[in-house]
Design a protein around this motif. Sequence first.
Motif, PDB file in Angstrom:
ATOM      1  N   LEU A 380       0.832  -1.193   0.000  1.00 45.40           N
ATOM      2  CA  LEU A 380       0.000   0.000   0.000  1.00 45.40           C
ATOM      3  C   LEU A 380       0.867   1.243   0.000  1.00 45.40           C
ATOM      4  N   THR A 381       0.375   2.282  -0.691  1.00 47.93           N
ATOM      5  CA  THR A 381       0.991   3.611  -0.633  1.00 47.93           C
ATOM      6  C   THR A 381       0.026   4.537   0.089  1.00 47.93           C
ATOM      7  N   VAL A 382       0.504   5.103   1.184  1.00 44.60           N
ATOM      8  CA  VAL A 382      -0.340   5.897   2.068  1.00 44.60           C
ATOM      9  C   VAL A 382       0.130   7.347   2.041  1.00 44.60           C
ATOM     10  N   ILE A 383      -0.827   8.280   1.944  1.00 43.74           N
ATOM     11  CA  ILE A 383      -0.548   9.714   1.979  1.00 43.74           C
ATOM     12  C   ILE A 383      -1.302  10.314   3.156  1.00 43.74           C
ATOM     13  N   VAL A 384      -0.611  11.164   3.921  1.00 44.56           N
ATOM     14  CA  VAL A 384      -1.208  11.800   5.087  1.00 44.56           C
ATOM     15  C   VAL A 384      -1.296  13.303   4.837  1.00 44.56           C
ATOM     16  N   SER A 385      -2.384  13.907   5.322  1.00 39.27           N
ATOM     17  CA  SER A 385      -2.590  15.353   5.217  1.00 39.27           C
ATOM     18  C   SER A 385      -3.398  15.816   6.420  1.00 39.27           C
ATOM     19  N   ASN A 386      -3.554  17.138   6.533  1.00 41.98           N
ATOM     20  CA  ASN A 386      -4.354  17.711   7.618  1.00 41.98           C
ATOM     21  C   ASN A 386      -5.782  17.919   7.151  1.00 41.98           C
ATOM     22  N   LYS A 387      -6.675  18.013   8.144  1.00 41.41           N
ATOM     23  CA  LYS A 387      -8.052  18.346   7.818  1.00 41.41           C
ATOM     24  C   LYS A 387      -8.152  19.765   7.275  1.00 41.41           C
ATOM     25  N   ALA A 388      -7.350  20.674   7.819  1.00 39.28           N
ATOM     26  CA  ALA A 388      -7.325  22.057   7.333  1.00 39.28           C
ATOM     27  C   ALA A 388      -6.278  22.175   6.235  1.00 39.28           C
ATOM     28  N   PRO A 389      -6.516  22.980   5.212  1.00 40.52           N
ATOM     29  CA  PRO A 389      -5.517  23.133   4.149  1.00 40.52           C
ATOM     30  C   PRO A 389      -4.277  23.858   4.673  1.00 40.52           C
ATOM     31  N   LEU A 390      -3.186  23.628   4.014  1.00 42.62           N
ATOM     32  CA  LEU A 390      -1.943  24.287   4.403  1.00 42.62           C
ATOM     33  C   LEU A 390      -2.040  25.792   4.154  1.00 42.62           C
ATOM     34  N   ALA A 391      -1.327  26.542   4.966  1.00 45.43           N
ATOM     35  CA  ALA A 391      -1.321  27.985   4.809  1.00 45.43           C
ATOM     36  C   ALA A 391      -0.681  28.365   3.482  1.00 45.43           C
ATOM     37  N   SER A 392      -0.980  29.581   3.065  1.00 51.25           N
ATOM     38  CA  SER A 392      -0.468  30.052   1.784  1.00 51.25           C
ATOM     39  C   SER A 392       1.057  30.073   1.802  1.00 51.25           C
ATOM     40  N   GLY A 393       1.624  29.481   0.765  1.00 51.69           N
ATOM     41  CA  GLY A 393       3.073  29.463   0.650  1.00 51.69           C
ATOM     42  C   GLY A 393       3.724  28.267   1.300  1.00 51.69           C
ATOM     43  N   ILE A 394       2.972  27.392   1.967  1.00 51.52           N
ATOM     44  CA  ILE A 394       3.533  26.219   2.638  1.00 51.52           C
ATOM     45  C   ILE A 394       3.369  25.022   1.704  1.00 51.52           C
ATOM     46  N   GLN A 395       4.453  24.303   1.459  1.00 55.30           N
ATOM     47  CA  GLN A 395       4.440  23.149   0.590  1.00 55.30           C
ATOM     48  C   GLN A 395       4.383  21.863   1.411  1.00 55.30           C
ATOM     49  N   SER A 396       3.826  20.814   0.774  1.00 53.83           N
ATOM     50  CA  SER A 396       3.761  19.517   1.446  1.00 53.83           C
ATOM     51  C   SER A 396       5.159  18.942   1.606  1.00 53.83           C
ATOM     52  N   SER A 397       5.307  18.147   2.662  1.00 53.34           N
ATOM     53  CA  SER A 397       6.598  17.549   2.947  1.00 53.34           C
ATOM     54  C   SER A 397       6.755  16.257   2.158  1.00 53.34           C
ATOM     55  N   LEU A 398       8.018  15.941   1.870  1.00 51.99           N
ATOM     56  CA  LEU A 398       8.292  14.676   1.197  1.00 51.99           C
ATOM     57  C   LEU A 398       7.978  13.491   2.102  1.00 51.99           C
ATOM     58  N   GLN A 399       7.937  13.749   3.390  1.00 51.14           N
ATOM     59  CA  GLN A 399       7.642  12.676   4.346  1.00 51.14           C
ATOM     60  C   GLN A 399       6.147  12.520   4.589  1.00 51.14           C
ATOM     61  N   SER A 400       5.313  13.084   3.745  1.00 53.36           N
ATOM     62  CA  SER A 400       3.876  12.946   3.905  1.00 53.36           C
ATOM     63  C   SER A 400       3.338  11.669   3.278  1.00 53.36           C
TER      64      SER A 400
END
Length: 824
Positions: A380-400
């Motif tokens: 399985l390939t699993v992706i994690v995120s927050n319920k709230a969207p990231l703030a403007s200018g913040i990029q997702s981490s490679l460890q997500s």
Amino acid sequence: WSKASFRGICHGMRHTEQHSSETQKVKLETSNLCVDFLSLQIGLEDMIARAWDSNPRVIKFPRKHQRSSSANGLRRQKRDWVIPPINVPENSRGPFPQMLVRIRSDQDLEKGIRYSITGAGADQPPIDVYNIDPVHGKMFVTRPLDREERASYHLRAHAVDMNGNKVESPIDLYIYVIDMNDNRPEFQNQVYNGSVAEGSKPGTLVMQVTANDSDDDTTANGMVRYRILSQTPHMPIPNMFTINSETGDIFTVAAGLDREKVSQYTIIVQATDMEGNLNFGLSNTATALISVTDINDNPPELTARTFSGEVPENRVNVVVANLTVIDRDQPHSPNWAAQYRIASGDPQGHFLIRTNPVNNDGMVTVVKPVDYEQNRAFMLTVIVSNKAPLASGIQSSLQSSAGVTISVQDVNEPPVFPSNPKSIRFEEGVPAGTTLTVFAAQDPDLFIHQTVRYSKLSDPANWLRINRTNGQITTMAVLDRESMYVRNNIYEATFLAADNGSPPASGTGTLQIHLIDVNDNAPVLLPKEAQVCERASPRSRVNITASDADADPHVGPFVFELPSYPPSVRRNWTASRDYAQLRLRIPYLDAGVYEVPIIVSDSGNPPLSNRSMIKVKVCPCDDNGDCTTTGAVAAAGLGTGAIIAILICIIILLTMVLVFVMWMKRREKERQAKPLLIDPEDDVRDNILKYDEEGGGEEDQDYDLSQLQQPEALDHIICKPTGVRRVDERPVIAESQYPIRPSLPHPGDIGDFINDGLRAADNDPTAPPYDSLLVFDYEGSGSTAGSVSSLNSSSSGDQDYDYLNDWGPRFKKLADLYGGGDDD
């Protein structure tokens, strides 16, 4: 000029603008000059007061000046002087009373004048703040003034002669209290709470603090200015915030707010009056707590690149792997709460990742059973995120994202019936030993060779047998569709298939046999009983039908026929094949009960017939065709003699009940008329004397003395001399003197009292011929003991009374009294 004088002039200039029509405005330069002068030391006030007292201001009553006109005789009146206001500084140190002005009339040289003042502060509340010398017109203030309590006073000055006549028109005096800087600024709250989002740009408004000064806000005394004294902590720089000195608004002054580093700042704010002049102004401080609110500026990061887990096949709702994540945002907020999704590796949806609300971990859960024989492992390939969207200018981490490997464990699965339930169709009535079908199961464990054995789990009618090795189903008895175990023509049986694995596993299968109906049940006639009129009429008929346990087409329409034997059946009755009715063939039939045989046939192929009996009551009927009561009885088979016999039995039974009731009432009356005629065994009135004792213990002490008869008159008793009184007969001679019994004798004197009574009774010629000391009207009939008249009444000599113990319990007390010898 002194400070107070100049300040009074400045203050008077402002109020003169309000009351004077000639002065329209005051220039800005003059106001600034006044402000600068008011910043001098307060110590000049004493010098001002002394100068004031030595050179008081004189206010004269205005006079009207008139001049004649030579042309038309008109007079022009000159305008009166405008009396300027009186300015008095607050918080003056005195001494009091302190002179303010002198009121004077031009006529005081011609006549005696008396001066007075009226208004709030003089003769109205607050009273006696000001007073005036009535002779010289000197006006005084009597105590220190407070501008915050009252900023101005309006008085009127009066001048009258010695007779009280008005000499001058009253003049208005306006007194203004000059403000002094005697009040510190006061914050509305001692602690202010504000917030600002992390990452806010410089110039972002955070909060506002407000301080109020009770002094005059039109002067420097009430003009408050703000400044920040300190900031804690000093991160990332010591001056992260600034404050508007006039409004108290606090702004960010630099970038770099990070909640994960500093979550709260403590700001000390100072408010100073005198427009912020720290040398002359008064100050106060308050605390501002600034919370740095969280934004989603930290994406969640999985703690590992790969995770692993394992799950037994065919298990659901079990957690097979736990994914740990780190998020530096505020815990338990939408910016921190993680949500997981499976990007690839599970096309059939066997797994679901739920978020642990406590620690934010991802729990990989099996929601659909997995089969080892089909999939031995899942990637399985699993992706994690927050319920709230990231703030403007913040990029997702490679460890997500991360990979999850799930291994499937093989377990011994139970055999499975391919068709469950399995349905077959058979006609009912097949003989025992008939093979119905083969109900075989399959073992899902393809990589393990196992043997499957079959057994019967549920067979309500015990009709079936299954072969243990191949699952062949055969009958053990005849199948009957009409059995109570068949529901909606279907008979169900359950069988068990078990393998020899470790541990053994078993599965169940249900066999449904749909039984096809055959005509194996003859119809049954309905109803079983009926009644008709003894005379043939269109209403005198019975509707008949039949019931058949079979199903269509082996039931109706039914055919009803009368048998040819006995011949009387067809002679007296007829049955309609078309309308299913039974009626009389002859015009009249005697009342009674008749059993009529009828042959009923169904519509089966071949049809089945049944000879049934219907019991028909023939009775006389009324005009409506209903049986009469007498007719119904007659039809029941009871003749006139039987009816008469039943009525006679009922009358005899009622007579016996009446006689019994009368006998019971008579016996009750006899028992009430003779209350003393009781059973000798129940007679307990055998004591010779009644002692004044409430105790006892013997069963013969409990009796009712009210049953004893009393004499009709007591005159002969009352007239007797002192002694023992007899109530059985009137003596003809003087009776003997009996010893007087004390009201409460001592128990030790009872024996002596009885002996004295015996001697008196022996010498009494009026005594009756029996020896009891007290006479009862009735002592009962018969006794097991002998007559007491045989006792020797003499008290001389010794006598043995032990034989009284043999006379029964009623004489036991006498034996105890006399048998004890000297000890008694």
